[in-house]
Design a protein around this motif. Sequence first.
Motif, PDB file in Angstrom:
ATOM      1  N   MET A   1      51.689  13.592  34.572  1.00 44.86           N
ATOM      2  CA  MET A   1      50.471  14.357  34.445  1.00 44.86           C
ATOM      3  C   MET A   1      49.274  13.472  34.795  1.00 44.86           C
ATOM      4  N   LYS A   2      48.322  14.082  35.418  1.00 42.85           N
ATOM      5  CA  LYS A   2      47.151  13.344  35.880  1.00 42.85           C
ATOM      6  C   LYS A   2      46.046  13.270  34.823  1.00 42.85           C
ATOM      7  N   TYR A   3      45.851  14.343  34.054  1.00 42.18           N
ATOM      8  CA  TYR A   3      44.743  14.404  33.103  1.00 42.18           C
ATOM      9  C   TYR A   3      45.201  14.308  31.655  1.00 42.18           C
ATOM     10  N   PHE A   4      46.317  14.897  31.349  1.00 42.52           N
ATOM     11  CA  PHE A   4      46.820  14.965  29.983  1.00 42.52           C
ATOM     12  C   PHE A   4      48.006  14.030  29.810  1.00 42.52           C
ATOM     13  N   CYS A   5      48.317  13.724  28.558  1.00 46.32           N
ATOM     14  CA  CYS A   5      49.484  12.912  28.250  1.00 46.32           C
ATOM     15  C   CYS A   5      50.107  13.406  26.953  1.00 46.32           C
ATOM     16  N   LYS A   6      51.265  12.895  26.648  1.00 44.56           N
ATOM     17  CA  LYS A   6      51.944  13.186  25.387  1.00 44.56           C
ATOM     18  C   LYS A   6      51.556  12.107  24.378  1.00 44.56           C
ATOM     19  N   SER A   7      51.815  12.384  23.123  1.00 45.54           N
ATOM     20  CA  SER A   7      51.425  11.477  22.051  1.00 45.54           C
ATOM     21  C   SER A   7      52.014  10.075  22.224  1.00 45.54           C
ATOM     22  N   ASP A   8      53.254   9.987  22.671  1.00 51.56           N
ATOM     23  CA  ASP A   8      53.884   8.664  22.810  1.00 51.56           C
ATOM     24  C   ASP A   8      53.342   7.870  23.991  1.00 51.56           C
ATOM     25  N   THR A  13      43.035   5.920  19.937  1.00 52.55           N
ATOM     26  CA  THR A  13      42.854   7.181  19.213  1.00 52.55           C
ATOM     27  C   THR A  13      41.719   8.051  19.740  1.00 52.55           C
ATOM     28  N   CYS A  14      41.091   7.693  20.836  1.00 55.20           N
ATOM     29  CA  CYS A  14      39.976   8.475  21.379  1.00 55.20           C
ATOM     30  C   CYS A  14      40.486   9.595  22.277  1.00 55.20           C
ATOM     31  N   TYR A  15      41.142  10.562  21.670  1.00 53.26           N
ATOM     32  CA  TYR A  15      41.737  11.668  22.405  1.00 53.26           C
ATOM     33  C   TYR A  15      41.373  12.997  21.770  1.00 53.26           C
ATOM     34  N   TYR A  16      41.219  13.995  22.620  1.00 53.20           N
ATOM     35  CA  TYR A  16      41.233  15.378  22.167  1.00 53.20           C
ATOM     36  C   TYR A  16      42.696  15.782  22.180  1.00 53.20           C
ATOM     37  N   GLU A  17      43.123  16.454  21.126  1.00 51.93           N
ATOM     38  CA  GLU A  17      44.518  16.873  21.024  1.00 51.93           C
ATOM     39  C   GLU A  17      44.595  18.390  21.114  1.00 51.93           C
ATOM     40  N   PHE A  18      45.464  18.871  21.973  1.00 57.66           N
ATOM     41  CA  PHE A  18      45.743  20.296  22.110  1.00 57.66           C
ATOM     42  C   PHE A  18      47.073  20.535  21.402  1.00 57.66           C
ATOM     43  N   GLN A  19      47.009  21.225  20.255  1.00 55.24           N
ATOM     44  CA  GLN A  19      48.197  21.476  19.441  1.00 55.24           C
ATOM     45  C   GLN A  19      48.640  22.916  19.570  1.00 55.24           C
ATOM     46  N   LYS A  20      49.953  23.106  19.583  1.00 53.63           N
ATOM     47  CA  LYS A  20      50.496  24.463  19.588  1.00 53.63           C
ATOM     48  C   LYS A  20      50.257  25.099  18.231  1.00 53.63           C
ATOM     49  N   PHE A  27      48.484  15.115  12.916  1.00 52.33           N
ATOM     50  CA  PHE A  27      47.962  14.697  14.214  1.00 52.33           C
ATOM     51  C   PHE A  27      49.068  14.090  15.068  1.00 52.33           C
ATOM     52  N   TRP A  28      48.808  14.008  16.381  1.00 52.33           N
ATOM     53  CA  TRP A  28      49.675  13.337  17.343  1.00 52.33           C
ATOM     54  C   TRP A  28      51.083  13.935  17.326  1.00 52.33           C
ATOM     55  N   LEU A  29      51.163  15.249  17.358  1.00 55.75           N
ATOM     56  CA  LEU A  29      52.454  15.924  17.341  1.00 55.75           C
ATOM     57  C   LEU A  29      53.182  15.716  18.671  1.00 55.75           C
ATOM     58  N   GLU A  30      54.491  15.722  18.587  1.00 51.52           N
ATOM     59  CA  GLU A  30      55.331  15.463  19.748  1.00 51.52           C
ATOM     60  C   GLU A  30      55.111  16.473  20.877  1.00 51.52           C
ATOM     61  N   ASP A  31      54.834  17.727  20.518  1.00 49.69           N
ATOM     62  CA  ASP A  31      54.663  18.748  21.553  1.00 49.69           C
ATOM     63  C   ASP A  31      53.195  19.022  21.899  1.00 49.69           C
ATOM     64  N   SER A  32      52.294  18.181  21.399  1.00 48.97           N
ATOM     65  CA  SER A  32      50.872  18.306  21.746  1.00 48.97           C
ATOM     66  C   SER A  32      50.604  17.707  23.117  1.00 48.97           C
ATOM     67  N   LEU A  33      49.505  18.144  23.718  1.00 48.55           N
ATOM     68  CA  LEU A  33      48.969  17.475  24.896  1.00 48.55           C
ATOM     69  C   LEU A  33      47.669  16.811  24.479  1.00 48.55           C
ATOM     70  N   LEU A  34      47.433  15.632  25.029  1.00 42.77           N
ATOM     71  CA  LEU A  34      46.224  14.886  24.701  1.00 42.77           C
ATOM     72  C   LEU A  34      45.460  14.541  25.966  1.00 42.77           C
ATOM     73  N   VAL A 103      47.761  31.397  18.874  1.00 41.16           N
ATOM     74  CA  VAL A 103      46.656  30.517  19.229  1.00 41.16           C
ATOM     75  C   VAL A 103      47.189  29.133  19.578  1.00 41.16           C
ATOM     76  N   PHE A 104      46.327  28.327  20.182  1.00 43.31           N
ATOM     77  CA  PHE A 104      46.522  26.880  20.185  1.00 43.31           C
ATOM     78  C   PHE A 104      45.234  26.291  19.661  1.00 43.31           C
ATOM     79  N   THR A 105      45.300  25.050  19.217  1.00 36.53           N
ATOM     80  CA  THR A 105      44.150  24.422  18.578  1.00 36.53           C
ATOM     81  C   THR A 105      43.723  23.192  19.341  1.00 36.53           C
TER      82      THR A 105
END
Length: 109
Positions: A1-8, A13-20, A27-34, A103-105
């Motif tokens: 991915m070019k813009y987003f990454c996974k938690s690992d 810690t300067c990330y916006y997290e997109f959570q399902k 925080f930092w869920l395995e299936d989130s995008l950051l 929703v997603f958060t």
Amino acid sequence: MKYFCKSDERKGTCYYEFQKGGFNEKFWLEDSLLIHDDVWYDSGLEDFFFAEVEELEAYGTTEINRSMWENILKRADDYDEITREAIGELSEWVEENFKENEVFTILGL
């Protein structure tokens, strides 16, 4: 991915997290995008999301439902190629989310 990454893949810690789904106080869920704050800003996504999602909280939580997402997709066409590309990268994850969640958060910094 070019813009987003996974938690690992994150560095710091300067990330916006997109959570399902809705925020569950974790925080930092395995299936989130950051997305790193620098990428968020440099790509124009910060300007885009704050213009298109008036409820967005830079330091809090914001839930995005399907209707809001569809408006985001429509409005992305009015922005530059980088914004459209980043929204496109996010789209697959969002559609997967909506198969199971209403929703997603977006979690701010």
